[in-house]
Scaffold this active site. Structure first.
Site, PDB file in Angstrom:
ATOM      1  N   HIS A 426       0.840  -1.202   0.000  1.00 14.36           N
ATOM      2  CA  HIS A 426       0.000   0.000   0.000  1.00 14.36           C
ATOM      3  C   HIS A 426       0.874   1.250   0.000  1.00 14.36           C
ATOM      4  O   HIS A 426       1.432   1.634   1.020  1.00 14.36           O
ATOM      5  CB  HIS A 426      -0.932  -0.031   1.216  1.00 14.36           C
ATOM      6  CG  HIS A 426      -1.941   1.069   1.214  1.00 14.36           C
ATOM      7  ND1 HIS A 426      -2.369   1.692   2.352  1.00 14.36           N
ATOM      8  CD2 HIS A 426      -2.605   1.663   0.198  1.00 14.36           C
ATOM      9  CE1 HIS A 426      -3.254   2.619   2.034  1.00 14.36           C
ATOM     10  NE2 HIS A 426      -3.408   2.626   0.740  1.00 14.36           N
ATOM     11  N   ASN A 476      -5.282   4.279   7.146  1.00 14.02           N
ATOM     12  CA  ASN A 476      -6.603   4.778   6.755  1.00 14.02           C
ATOM     13  C   ASN A 476      -7.648   4.490   7.824  1.00 14.02           C
ATOM     14  O   ASN A 476      -8.661   5.181   7.914  1.00 14.02           O
ATOM     15  CB  ASN A 476      -7.029   4.178   5.415  1.00 14.02           C
ATOM     16  CG  ASN A 476      -6.333   4.877   4.253  1.00 14.02           C
ATOM     17  OD1 ASN A 476      -5.766   5.952   4.439  1.00 14.02           O
ATOM     18  ND2 ASN A 476      -6.370   4.283   3.073  1.00 14.02           N
TER      19      ASN A 476
HETATM   20  P1  NAI Z   1      -7.003   5.904 -11.005  1.00 13.82           P
HETATM   21  O1  NAI Z   1      -8.426   5.876 -11.366  1.00 13.82           O
HETATM   22  O2  NAI Z   1      -6.272   7.202 -11.079  1.00 13.82           O
HETATM   23  O3  NAI Z   1      -6.197   4.868 -11.895  1.00 13.82           O
HETATM   24  C1  NAI Z   1      -6.604   3.567 -12.157  1.00 13.82           C
HETATM   25  C2  NAI Z   1      -5.982   3.156 -13.478  1.00 13.82           C
HETATM   26  O4  NAI Z   1      -6.185   1.776 -13.640  1.00 13.82           O
HETATM   27  C3  NAI Z   1      -6.599   3.852 -14.690  1.00 13.82           C
HETATM   28  O5  NAI Z   1      -5.574   4.439 -15.455  1.00 13.82           O
HETATM   29  C4  NAI Z   1      -7.268   2.721 -15.444  1.00 13.82           C
HETATM   30  O6  NAI Z   1      -7.232   2.904 -16.850  1.00 13.82           O
HETATM   31  C5  NAI Z   1      -6.429   1.527 -15.019  1.00 13.82           C
HETATM   32  N1  NAI Z   1      -7.137   0.262 -15.156  1.00 13.82           N
HETATM   33  C6  NAI Z   1      -8.388  -0.042 -14.747  1.00 13.82           C
HETATM   34  N2  NAI Z   1      -8.677  -1.327 -15.048  1.00 13.82           N
HETATM   35  C7  NAI Z   1      -7.583  -1.854 -15.634  1.00 13.82           C
HETATM   36  C8  NAI Z   1      -7.268  -3.129 -16.145  1.00 13.82           C
HETATM   37  N3  NAI Z   1      -8.134  -4.097 -16.118  1.00 13.82           N
HETATM   38  N4  NAI Z   1      -6.054  -3.300 -16.680  1.00 13.82           N
HETATM   39  C9  NAI Z   1      -5.150  -2.309 -16.725  1.00 13.82           C
HETATM   40  N5  NAI Z   1      -5.406  -1.063 -16.239  1.00 13.82           N
HETATM   41  C10 NAI Z   1      -6.598  -0.852 -15.702  1.00 13.82           C
HETATM   42  O7  NAI Z   1      -6.907   5.281  -9.536  1.00 13.82           O
HETATM   43  P2  NAI Z   1      -5.801   5.523  -8.422  1.00 13.82           P
HETATM   44  O8  NAI Z   1      -6.178   6.669  -7.573  1.00 13.82           O
HETATM   45  O9  NAI Z   1      -4.475   5.486  -9.054  1.00 13.82           O
HETATM   46  O10 NAI Z   1      -5.997   4.232  -7.514  1.00 13.82           O
HETATM   47  C11 NAI Z   1      -5.541   2.964  -7.913  1.00 13.82           C
HETATM   48  C12 NAI Z   1      -5.494   2.055  -6.724  1.00 13.82           C
HETATM   49  O11 NAI Z   1      -4.659   2.613  -5.729  1.00 13.82           O
HETATM   50  C13 NAI Z   1      -6.841   1.838  -6.036  1.00 13.82           C
HETATM   51  O12 NAI Z   1      -6.887   0.531  -5.546  1.00 13.82           O
HETATM   52  C14 NAI Z   1      -6.807   2.834  -4.892  1.00 13.82           C
HETATM   53  O13 NAI Z   1      -7.642   2.474  -3.822  1.00 13.82           O
HETATM   54  C15 NAI Z   1      -5.351   2.731  -4.497  1.00 13.82           C
HETATM   55  N6  NAI Z   1      -4.823   3.878  -3.776  1.00 13.82           N
HETATM   56  C16 NAI Z   1      -5.169   5.139  -4.134  1.00 13.82           C
HETATM   57  C17 NAI Z   1      -4.665   6.236  -3.439  1.00 13.82           C
HETATM   58  C18 NAI Z   1      -4.985   7.620  -3.864  1.00 13.82           C
HETATM   59  O14 NAI Z   1      -4.733   8.554  -3.089  1.00 13.82           O
HETATM   60  N7  NAI Z   1      -5.508   7.837  -5.052  1.00 13.82           N
HETATM   61  C19 NAI Z   1      -3.755   6.043  -2.282  1.00 13.82           C
HETATM   62  C20 NAI Z   1      -3.377   4.660  -2.066  1.00 13.82           C
HETATM   63  C21 NAI Z   1      -3.932   3.627  -2.772  1.00 13.82           C
END
Ligand code: NAI
Ligand code: 3HC
Length: 694
Positions: A426, A476
Site C-alpha cells: 500500500h 486509513n
Molecule cells: P485511477 O483511477 O487514477 O487509476 C486507475 C488506473 O487503472 C486507470 O488508469 C485505469 O485505466 C487503469 N485500469 C483499470 N482497469 C484496468 C485493467 N483491467 N487493466 C489495466 N489497467 C486498468 O486510480 P488511483 O487513484 O491510481 O488508484 C488505484 C489504486 O490505488 C486503487 O486501488 C486505490 O484504492 C489505491 N490507492 C489510491 C490512493 C490515492 O490517493 N488515489 C492512495 C493509495 C492507494
C-alpha cells in the site's frame, strides 16, 4: 582499538574504526584526543590524515549516549585540540560526514571527499543544534547564508555541491586517502588559519534576513524548538567573538539534548532504523527483484512506476487500451519532467530512467517480470480479473502485489492459484514522494515473499511497515476516526477553519478539511458506501462529507468542497454552502465554541484509541509502527514522536479521561488502554513485538 595510528614517512594516518557508523562515543573522543597528543609529540610527523574504516566517515555524535550525562573529553575540546595543533590534519571523507562528524572535519585544516559522500549537520532533525562548533565554524568556511540553509534544513549535501560551496577542497572518484595525504603534506608547508581564528562573515544583505528566517520557521515549523535555537546560535556567530558564540551554541545544545522534543525525535530515529526488519525473517533472504510491472497507470500507478525507476528497476506498465496507456505513459513522463524542471533530477538521469520504462496493453508482456504491482480501480471484481490474468501469464515464482486501500487482499488473491506469492503493497499518494509503504502479508504469503516486499521498501528508500489485514489497514483506519471526530466537531459548533487551524497548530502540515479538499472527497465517500452496504454504520458515518459529495463538491478539483476556491487559487475560503449545510444539521444545544486545545483534545485521543484497538488486534506489531505510519503517511508532527509516543507523553490517564464520558459508544476506551492505565504502564513497555493481545 577505535583509533589506530600508522606512520607514513612524515605523515600520521589516523584511522577510526567504531562500527557501525563510527559514531563519536566517549572512547572515540578519547582516542582522537590521544592521537592529537601523539602526532604533536612526534618530531618526525608534519601532518595527519584522518580517515575511517567501514562504510562511512564519522556519522555524528553517538545518539545512544544522549540519554545520559556527557562524559569527558567533550567533543568541542577534541575538535579544538585537532584545530589548535601546530600540525595540520586533513579529513579523508567517504560515506557520511554528519553532525559531530562534519564538525570534526571542520576542525581539520583541509577536507577531501569521495564523490558519493554526503556532508551535513542534521542536528535539528534530532531536536538539537550542532553542539561542537558547527554553527560557528561552518559560516566562516562557506558563508552565513549557505551555512544557515544547511543547518536549518538539516539536509546533507553531496560531495560535488560541498566542493562548489567551499566545504571540501577536493572530490575524488575513488579512495580519498591518497589525495588527502598529498593535501596534508602541502598544507604542512603553509598551514591555513584555523576557522576559529578567521572572522565570521555576516549575511550579505542584512535587511530582514534573520527576521525573515524566524518568521518562516514560526510559520512552517510551528512548535519546533531546535530550528529557532539554531538560528539564534548562527546569529550570535555573526555578531560575537568565536569563543562567546561557541559558548552560546554549546549551552543551547546541552539544554536541548534533554528536551521532550529531542527525546521524541530520537525515538523516531530509532524506530525508523528498525522499520522493515523482522526478527522472524532473519534467516529468510529476500528474492532478487530485477524487473517489475505495474498494472494501471493512473494517479497511483504512475507514482509507483516513478518510484521503481528511481531505484533503477526496469518497469513495464500495463493498461487497458492504447488511449489509457498513452495517458499512463504521459503521467510518468510528467513526473520525470517535473523533477528535471525543479532541478531535483539531472536530465541525463531522467533519460536513464526513461530507458528502463516501457508500456503495453498485452498482459503477456509481463511474463518475464519478477514482481507486478496492481494499481487499478478500487473495485474487487476489476482487481480479481487482473489477478486472474496475471496468474496465467506470470512465471510461477513471480510475486503479485495489490495497492488496494481498503479491499481485503485475501479476497483478491483467491482469483489466483498462488496466494503464497501475493501480498499487499500500500503506497501513499504521491507514491514517488511519500515515504510510507504499508506491507500487508496474507496468511498464505510465503516468508520469502514478505522478506522481499520489506527489502523492496528499503530499496525504494521508503519506510516499510508491516500491517495486518483489516479495513483501512493501520493508516486509513486511524484517518477515518480523525475525520469522523472532525466532522462531529462541526455539528457541535466548530467551523472547518477552526478545526484545520487547531490541527495545524498541533503540528500537522494541513488540517483534515483542507487535506480532504486537496485529495478529493470522492474516494472516502465511495468507501463509506461500501462500508454502509457491508453493515458497518459507525465506520461509514460522515453525513456532511456525504452531503458535499451529493452536491458534487468533491474538493479543489471541482472548485469547492469543505471550502470554496477561486479559479487558479488554491487558497481555501469559508463556504456559505457548507455553513448552511452544517447549520441545518446542528441541534439547538450544540452551538458552542471550541478552543484549539479543545479541538486537539477531542481528535487526538480518538485517534490514539483506534491505535490501541489496532495494537490489541495485532494489526500493528508495535506502537512504534503506528508512529511511523502516522508520521510518514499522514503528516503527524515528527517532533512529537508519532501518535502513540505522543499518547505516552500526554499520559494514558488523560487519553482515557477524554474518552470515558463520550456518548458515542464507538469511542469507548479500548480494553488495552484500560488495562495499561490501571496497571500504571506506558506504551513504551510494548515497543517490542509481538503486540499484546486484548
Ligand atoms: P485511477 O483511477 O487514477 O487509476 C486507475 C488506473 O487503472 C486507470 O488508469 C485505469 O485505466 C487503469 N485500469 C483499470 N482497469 C484496468 C485493467 N483491467 N487493466 C489495466 N489497467 C486498468 O486510480 P488511483 O487513484 O491510481 O488508484 C488505484 C489504486 O490505488 C486503487 O486501488 C486505490 O484504492 C489505491 N490507492 C489510491 C490512493 C490515492 O490517493 N488515489 C492512495 C493509495 C492507494
Ligand atoms: N549514533 C549512534 N548510533 C547510530 C548513529 C549515531 N549517530 N547513526 C546511526 N546509528 C546506528 C543506527 O541506529 C543503526 O543501528 P542498528 O544497526 O542497531 O539498528 C546503525 O547505526 C546503522 O544505521 P543505519 O541503518 O541508519 O545505516 P545507513 O547506512 O542506512 O545510514 C547514516 C547511515 C547515514 C549515518 C544514518 O545512520 C544516519 O543518518 N545517522 C544519523 C546521523 C546523525 O544524525 N548525526 C548527527 C548526530 S547529532 C550530533 O552529531 C551532535 C553534534 O553536533 C554534537
Amino acid at each position: 582499538m577505535v583509533v589506530t595510528l600508522t606512520r607514513d614517512g612524515d605523515l600520521m594516518v589516523v584511522t577510526v574504526d567504531n562500527p557501525p557508523v563510527n559514531a563519536l562515543s566517549q572512547a572515540l573522543r578519547q582516542g582522537l584526543l590521544d592521537a592529537v597528543a601523539t602526532v604533536e609529540s612526534d618530531p618526525k610527523v608534519r601532518a595527519a590524515v584522518l580517515h575511517c574504516a567501514g562504510r562511512t566517515f564519522i556519522a555524528g555524535a553517538d545518539i545512544r549516549e544522549f540519554g545520559s550525562p556527557s562524559q569527558p573529553p567533550h567533543l568541542p575540546d577534541v575538535i579544538a585540540a585537532i584545530e589548535g595543533t601546530g600540525k595540520p590534519w586533513v579529513a579523508a571523507i567517504h560515506g557520511s560526514a554528519l553532525g559531530g562528524g562534519l564538525e570534526v572535519a571542520l576542525g581539520c585544516a583541509g577536507r577531501v571527499a569521495r564523490a558519493e559522500s554526503r556532508l551535513g549537520l542534521p542536528e535539528v532533525t534530532l531536536g538539537v543544534i550542532p553542539g561542537a562548533g558547527g554553527t560557528v565554524r561552518l559560516p566562516r568556511l562557506i558563508g552565513m547564508e549557505t551555512a544557515t540553509e544547511m543547518i536549518l534544513s538539516g539536509k546533507p549535501i553531496d560531495a560535488e555541491r560541498a566542493r562548489a560551496k567551499g566545504l571540501v577542497d577536493l572530490v575524488t572518484e575513488g579512495d580519498p586517502l591518497p589525495s588527502a595525504r598529498t593535501l596534508a603534506r602541502s598544507l604542512s608547508e603553509t598551514p591555513p588559519h584555523p576557522l576559529s581564528r578567521r572572522p565570521c562573515p555576516d549575511v550579505e544583505d542584512g535587511s530582514g534576513f534573520w527576521e525573515g528566517r524566524e518568521a518562516t520557521l514560526n510559520a512552517k515549523g510551528a512548535g519546533q524548538e531546535a530550528p529557532l535555537a539554531a538560528l539564534k546560535a548562527l546569529r550570535s556567530a555573526a555578531t560575537r567573538p568565536f569563543d562567546e558564540a561557541m559558548g552560546i551554541a554549546r549551552s543551547a545544545f546541552l539544554a536541548l539534548r534533554d528536551s521532550t522534543q529531542a527525546k521524541a525525535l530520537r525515538h523516531v530515529f530509532l524506530v525508523e532504523r528498525g522499520a522493515g526488519s523482522d526478527p522472524t525473517l532473519a534467516d529468510i533472504p529476500p528474492r532478487p527483484i530485477e524487473s517489475c510491472g505495474v498494472v494501471g497507470g493512473g494517479t497511483m500507478g504512475a507514482g509507483i512506476v516513478a518510484a521503481l525507476l528511481e531505484a533503477g528497476l526496469p518497469t513495464r506498465l500495463l493498461e487497458r487500451d492504447e488511449a489509457t496507456l498513452a495517458q499512463g505513459l504521459n503521467r510518468v513522463g510528467r513526473i520525470l519532467d517535473g523533477a528535471v524542471t525543479k532541478g531535483r533530477l539531472a536530465p541525463e538521469l531522467a533519460e536513464a530512467r526513461r530507458a528502463l520504462f516501457s508500456g503495453t496493453t498485452d498482459a503477456r508482456d509481463m511474463a518475464d517480470r519478477d514482481l507486478v504491482i496492481e494499481a487499478v480501480f478500487e473495485d474487487l471484481d476489476v482487481k480479481r480479473t487482473v489477478f486472474r490474468t496475471l496468474d496465467k501469464v506470470l512465471k510461477a515464482d513471480a510475486i503479485i502485489a495489490t495497492n488496494t486501500s481498503y479491499l481485503d487482499p485475501r479476497e483478491i488473491a483467491t482469483a489466483t492459484t498462488r496466494p503464497d506469492r501475493v501480498i499487499g503493497l500500500h503506497f501513499f499518494s504521491p507514491a514517488h514522494v511519500m515515504k510510507l509503504l504499508e506491507v500487508v502479508p496474507l496468511p498464505e504469503t510465503a516468508p520469502d515473499v514478505l522478506a522481499t516486499a520489506l527489502a523492496l521498501g528499503k530499496r525504494l528508500r521508503k519506510i516499510p511497515v508491516r500491517t495486518g489485514i483489516c479495513d483501512g489497514f493501520i493508516g486509513n483506519r486511524i484517518l477515518r476516526i480523525l475525520r469522523r471526530e472532525a466532522e462531529s466537531l462541526l455539528l457541535e459548533g466548530a467551523t472547518p477553519s477552526q478545526v484545520d487551524a487547531a490541527m495545524r497548530a498541533f503540528g500537522f502540515p494541513m488540517g483534515p478539511f483542507e487535506a480532504q479538499d486537496l485529495g478529493g472527497l470522492d474516494i472516502a465517500h465511495l468507501d463509506r458506501r461500501r462500508l454502509a452496504a457491508s453493515c458497518a454504520p459507525a465506520a461509514s458515518w460522515a453525513p456532511l462529507g456525504d452531503a458535499l459529495c451529493d452536491l458534487g463538491r468533491l474538493g479543489q478539483k471541482t472548485g469547492g468542497g469543505w471550502y470554496d476556491y477561486r479559479q487558479g487559487d488554491r487558497h481555501p475560503h469559508p463556504s456559505p454552502t457548507v455553513e448552511e449545510l452544517v447549520a441545518a444539521r446542528r441541534t439547538a444545544t450544540s452551538d458552542r465554541t471550541f478552543s484549539a486545545e479543545e479541538i486537539q483534545n477531542r481528535i487526538i485521543p480518538a485517534m490514539v484509541n483506534e491505535g490501541f484497538h489496532i495494537l490489541a488486534e495485532g494489526i500493528a506489531r508495535t506502537p512504534g509502527d503506528i508512529d511511523l505510519v502516522e508520521i510518514h503517511g499522514y503528516g503527524f508532527p515528527r517532533w512529537r514522536g508519532g501518535l502513540m509516543y505522543h499518547a505516552d507523553q500526554m499520559g494514558l490517564d488523560r487519553i482515557r479521561g477524554a474518552l470515558v464520558n463520550r456518548a458515542d459508544p464507538s469511542l469507548a476506551p479500548s480494553p488495552l488502554l484500560d488495562r495499561l492505565t490501571k496497571e500504571g504502564r506506558t506504551l513504551a513497555d510494548l515497543n517490542a513485538p509481538p503486540a499484546a493481545a486484548e
